[in-house]
Design a protein around this motif. Structure first.
Motif, PDB file in Angstrom:
ATOM      1  N   GLU A   1       0.852  -1.204   0.000  1.00 37.15           N
ATOM      2  CA  GLU A   1       0.000   0.000   0.000  1.00 37.15           C
ATOM      3  C   GLU A   1       0.882   1.247   0.000  1.00 37.15           C
ATOM      4  O   GLU A   1       1.005   1.930   1.003  1.00 37.15           O
ATOM      5  CB  GLU A   1      -0.915   0.013   1.216  1.00 37.15           C
ATOM      6  N   SER A   2       1.510   1.533  -1.144  1.00 37.53           N
ATOM      7  CA  SER A   2       2.510   2.609  -1.191  1.00 37.53           C
ATOM      8  C   SER A   2       2.023   3.847  -1.943  1.00 37.53           C
ATOM      9  O   SER A   2       2.788   4.799  -2.103  1.00 37.53           O
ATOM     10  CB  SER A   2       3.787   2.088  -1.863  1.00 37.53           C
ATOM     11  N   ARG A   3       0.774   3.861  -2.394  1.00 39.15           N
ATOM     12  CA  ARG A   3       0.272   5.002  -3.157  1.00 39.15           C
ATOM     13  C   ARG A   3       0.297   6.267  -2.308  1.00 39.15           C
ATOM     14  O   ARG A   3      -0.140   6.276  -1.163  1.00 39.15           O
ATOM     15  CB  ARG A   3      -1.144   4.731  -3.647  1.00 39.15           C
ATOM     16  N   GLY A   4       0.797   7.355  -2.886  1.00 44.03           N
ATOM     17  CA  GLY A   4       0.845   8.634  -2.195  1.00 44.03           C
ATOM     18  C   GLY A   4       2.067   8.826  -1.318  1.00 44.03           C
ATOM     19  O   GLY A   4       2.214   9.887  -0.690  1.00 44.03           O
ATOM     20  N   LEU A   5       2.945   7.837  -1.223  1.00 50.68           N
ATOM     21  CA  LEU A   5       4.158   7.945  -0.407  1.00 50.68           C
ATOM     22  C   LEU A   5       5.352   8.138  -1.334  1.00 50.68           C
ATOM     23  O   LEU A   5       5.698   7.249  -2.115  1.00 50.68           O
ATOM     24  CB  LEU A   5       4.333   6.687   0.455  1.00 50.68           C
ATOM     25  N   ALA A   6       6.000   9.278  -1.226  1.00 51.66           N
ATOM     26  CA  ALA A   6       7.102   9.606  -2.115  1.00 51.66           C
ATOM     27  C   ALA A   6       8.389   8.931  -1.649  1.00 51.66           C
ATOM     28  O   ALA A   6       8.591   8.714  -0.453  1.00 51.66           O
ATOM     29  CB  ALA A   6       7.300  11.124  -2.154  1.00 51.66           C
TER      30      ALA A   6
END
Length: 356
Positions: A74-79
């Protein structure tokens, strides 16, 4: 001996081990991972640092510190480079990155604190209204003044527990959660160790409460735990009625073979399959086996497939493990998928039981 007995012992290399014996039979076991396997074990919490997305894998690597990495789906939105609080959620083969999740949980004997998931929940297994009311009142007191997005789930072990003990337990978990969530030190770093075997036994074997807890040195010998472990690590699982099944891991999957031992009638096959399906979730958990599971059933009337599926679903609910029932293959095998939530028992004990 009759009843539930918890044996807490220490292996020769200093690792902790715990065994749950029910009516003299081994029902479950926890063993600490070797120190060489590192601290990224299920339940450990890290302040990680995001890596770059892994193309085609739907996630990203996370730096955990000291050369360790985890895989965050769940890595969406994490730069890349951003700090992220993650908890190890499962195990993998040596050399691979363990799965991690940003949905951290703080689990104890009576309560689970759930940051980011507000609300107060009570296990459906608590049927007594008076016990439920007392537990909820204790939980409300423990969470008074907590952040609005911090929730609490009461476990089934609260049934019959002292309300003050429930309140203290929940309050301790809340304080731990608040301390971890407030951590702003440099990333990456380990913030909370994975629970050891003795803590897991105290936490997860509380319902129903054990009749005996023995932590005297040598308790595994006195309660014949070593013999039970050696038997559990053989492929054969005896079943009621004289049937048996063999549970054997391969590189690709776990193969299960159900046998009637002589009686080849459809009625005997159905009876053996029912016994095997009831026993299989516990046998997989005890052995620490997971991944794809293919069951070669004993011969039975095809019209009884739905009955066997219901038996398996009931066994999965009773066991509590994360198992997905995939259905029947074209060759007539029932297929399952079990989450890898613990290491294979044989790997954990290969130095303690070198003859295996």
């Amino acid at each position: 001996m009759k009843g539930r007995a918890v044996a807490l012992d220490v292996l020769a290399d200093g690792r902790r081990a715990a065994a749950l014996m029910v009516d003299g039979r081994l029902a479950d076991v926890f063993v600490d991972a070797p120190e060489a396997w590192g601290p990224a074990q299920p339940g450990a919490i890290f302040l990680g640092k995001m890596g770059r997305p892994m193309k085609g894998q739907g996630g990203a690597m996370v730096e955990l510190g000291d050369g360790l990495t985890g895989f965050l789906r769940e890595s969406r939105g994490l730069a890349p480079g951003a700090p992220v609080l993650v908890q190890v959620s499962g195990v993998v083969e040596p050399g691979k990155a363990p799965p991690v999740t940003p949905r951290v949980l703080f689990k104890s004997r009576y309560a689970i604190v759930t940051p980011g998931k507000p609300g107060l929940n009570l296990s459906r297994r608590v049927k007594d209204e008076e016990a439920a009311d007392a537990a909820l009142e204790a939980a409300h007191a423990a969470m008074d003044g907590a952040a609005e997005d911090m929730g609490l789930s009461l476990r089934s072990s609260v049934a019959g527990a002292d309300p003050q003990a429930i309140r203290d337990d929940a309050a301790e978990m809340r304080q731990l959660a608040e301390a971890i969530l407030a951590e702003s030190g440099p990333a990456p770093q380990l913030l909370m160790d994975a629970p050891d075997a003795h803590l897991l036994a105290w936490r997860d074997w509380a319902e129903p409460a054990p009749d005996l807890v023995d932590d005297e040195p040598g308790v595994f010998d006195r309660l014949s735990v070593w013999d039970a472990l050696a038997e559990a690590l053989t492929p054969r699982v005896p079943l009621r009625g004289g049937a048996d099944m063999y549970v054997e891991p391969t590189r690709a999957l776990i193969a299960v073979d159900v046998n009637t031992r002589g009686d080849t009638s459809p009625a005997a096959g159905l009876k053996a399959n029912v016994a095997a399906f009831r026993a299989l979730p516990g046998a997989l958990r005890l052995r620490g086996l997971a991944g794809q599971v293919a069951i070669d059933t004993a011969p039975f009337p095809k019209k009884e497939r739905s009955q066997l599926e219901q038996v398996m679903r009931g066994a999965i609910r009773h066991d509590g493990g994360e198992i997905t029932l995939a259905g029947w293959s074209p060759l007539g095998h029932l297929e399952l998928q079990r989450k890898r939530d613990r290491h294979p028992l044989k790997e954990l004990l290969k130095d303690a039981l070198p003859d295996l």
